[in-house]
Design a protein around this motif. Sequence first.
Motif, mmCIF file in Angstrom:
data_model
loop_
_atom_site.group_PDB
_atom_site.id
_atom_site.type_symbol
_atom_site.label_atom_id
_atom_site.label_comp_id
_atom_site.label_asym_id
_atom_site.label_seq_id
_atom_site.Cartn_x
_atom_site.Cartn_y
_atom_site.Cartn_z
ATOM 1 N N VAL A 56 0.855 -1.198 0.000
ATOM 2 C CA VAL A 56 0.000 0.000 0.000
ATOM 3 C C VAL A 56 0.884 1.239 0.000
ATOM 4 C CG1 VAL A 56 -1.915 1.150 1.191
ATOM 5 C CG2 VAL A 56 -1.583 -1.302 1.473
ATOM 6 N N ARG A 57 1.888 1.196 0.845
ATOM 7 C CA ARG A 57 2.785 2.344 0.990
ATOM 8 C C ARG A 57 3.511 2.675 -0.319
ATOM 9 N NH1 ARG A 57 3.933 4.268 6.130
ATOM 10 N NH2 ARG A 57 2.739 2.577 7.055
ATOM 11 N N LEU A 58 3.833 1.640 -1.051
ATOM 12 C CA LEU A 58 4.611 1.842 -2.277
ATOM 13 C C LEU A 58 3.755 2.275 -3.462
ATOM 14 C CD1 LEU A 58 7.070 -1.198 -2.044
ATOM 15 C CD2 LEU A 58 7.579 1.209 -1.597
ATOM 16 N N LEU A 63 -3.707 2.280 -1.995
ATOM 17 C CA LEU A 63 -4.318 3.013 -0.867
ATOM 18 C C LEU A 63 -5.698 3.539 -1.262
ATOM 19 C CD1 LEU A 63 -3.884 4.381 1.966
ATOM 20 C CD2 LEU A 63 -2.940 6.329 0.724
ATOM 21 N N LEU A 64 -5.774 4.102 -2.456
ATOM 22 C CA LEU A 64 -7.050 4.619 -2.961
ATOM 23 C C LEU A 64 -7.208 4.149 -4.419
ATOM 24 C CD1 LEU A 64 -9.524 6.536 -2.403
ATOM 25 C CD2 LEU A 64 -8.221 8.295 -3.602
ATOM 26 N N PRO A 65 -7.986 3.095 -4.647
ATOM 27 C CA PRO A 65 -8.113 2.590 -6.012
ATOM 28 C C PRO A 65 -8.539 3.702 -6.970
ATOM 29 C CG PRO A 65 -9.079 1.051 -4.449
ATOM 30 C CD PRO A 65 -8.716 2.282 -3.667
ATOM 31 N N GLY A 126 -18.185 12.927 -8.117
ATOM 32 C CA GLY A 126 -17.890 11.554 -8.555
ATOM 33 C C GLY A 126 -16.503 11.087 -8.127
ATOM 34 N N ASP A 127 -15.713 11.967 -7.529
ATOM 35 C CA ASP A 127 -14.332 11.598 -7.203
ATOM 36 C C ASP A 127 -14.156 11.238 -5.723
ATOM 37 O OD1 ASP A 127 -12.404 11.721 -9.513
ATOM 38 O OD2 ASP A 127 -13.591 13.547 -9.847
ATOM 39 N N GLN A 128 -13.061 10.541 -5.468
ATOM 40 C CA GLN A 128 -12.734 10.082 -4.101
ATOM 41 C C GLN A 128 -11.548 10.906 -3.574
ATOM 42 O OE1 GLN A 128 -14.488 7.404 -2.740
ATOM 43 N NE2 GLN A 128 -15.676 7.649 -4.626
ATOM 44 N N PHE A 129 -11.564 11.121 -2.268
ATOM 45 C CA PHE A 129 -10.484 11.902 -1.636
ATOM 46 C C PHE A 129 -10.079 11.208 -0.338
ATOM 47 C CE2 PHE A 129 -13.124 14.648 -4.158
ATOM 48 C CZ PHE A 129 -12.217 15.377 -4.895
ATOM 49 N N LYS A 130 -8.791 11.111 -0.118
ATOM 50 C CA LYS A 130 -8.308 10.516 1.144
ATOM 51 C C LYS A 130 -7.234 11.403 1.748
ATOM 52 C CE LYS A 130 -6.614 6.359 3.320
ATOM 53 N NZ LYS A 130 -7.419 6.696 4.484
#
Length: 353
Positions: A56-58, A63-65, A126-130
């Motif tokens: 995930v880190r790399l 982390l966020l598809p 429609g977008d994702q945010f983390k």
Amino acid sequence: MQRVKASEITESCRAMGFALAGVCPARASDRAAEYRAWIDAGMHAGMSWLARDVEVRLAPGVLLPGARSIVVVADQYADRSSDPRAEAVPRAHGRIARYARGHDYHNVMKKRLHALADALRERHPGDQFKTCVDISPLLEREHAARAGLGWVGKHTLLIHPKRGSWLLLGALVTTLDIENDTPPTSVPDHCGACTRCIDACPTGAITPYSVDARKCISYLTIEHRDPIDETFHAPIGDRLFGCDICQDVCPHNSPRPGERADGEANPAYASGRASLPLLDVLGWTDDDRRANFRGTPMMRARLDTIRRNAAICAGNALREHDDATLRARLNVIAADLNEEPMVRHAAARAVDQ
Ligand code: SF4
Ligand code: SF4
């Protein structure tokens, strides 16, 4: 698909008080082999989460598809207006790392990153945010360098050529396709032949561009929850929580003759408290710890770890100047069978020296 200009976002970030902001594509790490080798060598010490989330880190796309862009921001918590090496703390006090003296950056940064994400979500439903601040599995320093915020120095921290390295990083990973209308200029590595941080590190934890956490005083005094190996007690000196030595000696954190310090520290991180009296900390209850650390990154320290650190620092202070009250306090702790074993052990070692 609607594209958004990076300059609009970075301007909003600056308006929110971030010292630096930039955008880079959500590409996988270029340093995967080095990271894996560092983990395989055990240099992450007891930070088992760093070994758990490697894939995930790399790759921010894990982390966020669907991640396409990363907004990277930095808060400045100290400036380069005075020589950090000149900072003295009173006798029999334990020194606190600069980042931990004021408000907890997790809260200070997250609040603004969430506000930024909310504003973007409203315009791009429609977008994702983390949002990521410290605890998320993201290699922030590498992304910060890609976004043009600085270069990663030999001590592994991000350095901005004018602001130095007193920077805290945060990020917003998003599926939004952010167009870099003014593409980030990558900042060249200005470490050159300098080895000041490597030479000054009291435990030899740094090799160029890598830090062995097992030897790092920052790790040992903050994250390590067991007795600290005795070989590190003297090098810890007066460091009660964290260590700034490699940053203190870095020429990029000192004033430059004839040049005004570029960038002021965010006042949220300011505090008059650079140290704590060791005698007080040795006598603390958990209520005292909470009252003293509430709202700061030091809340992370458990009572036994901060008292262990205080006992080690007290032993080092006694070697410099005898202090009957401090010595008596250590003797009481060392003899008290009801004491936490880790604190007792550190106190016994401190008075034996
Ligand atoms: S924080 Fe201190 S112990 Fe850790 S690498 Fe820097 S100088 Fe060495
Ligand atoms: S002290 Fe020198 S080698 Fe270390 S990070 Fe700073 S410039 Fe680079």
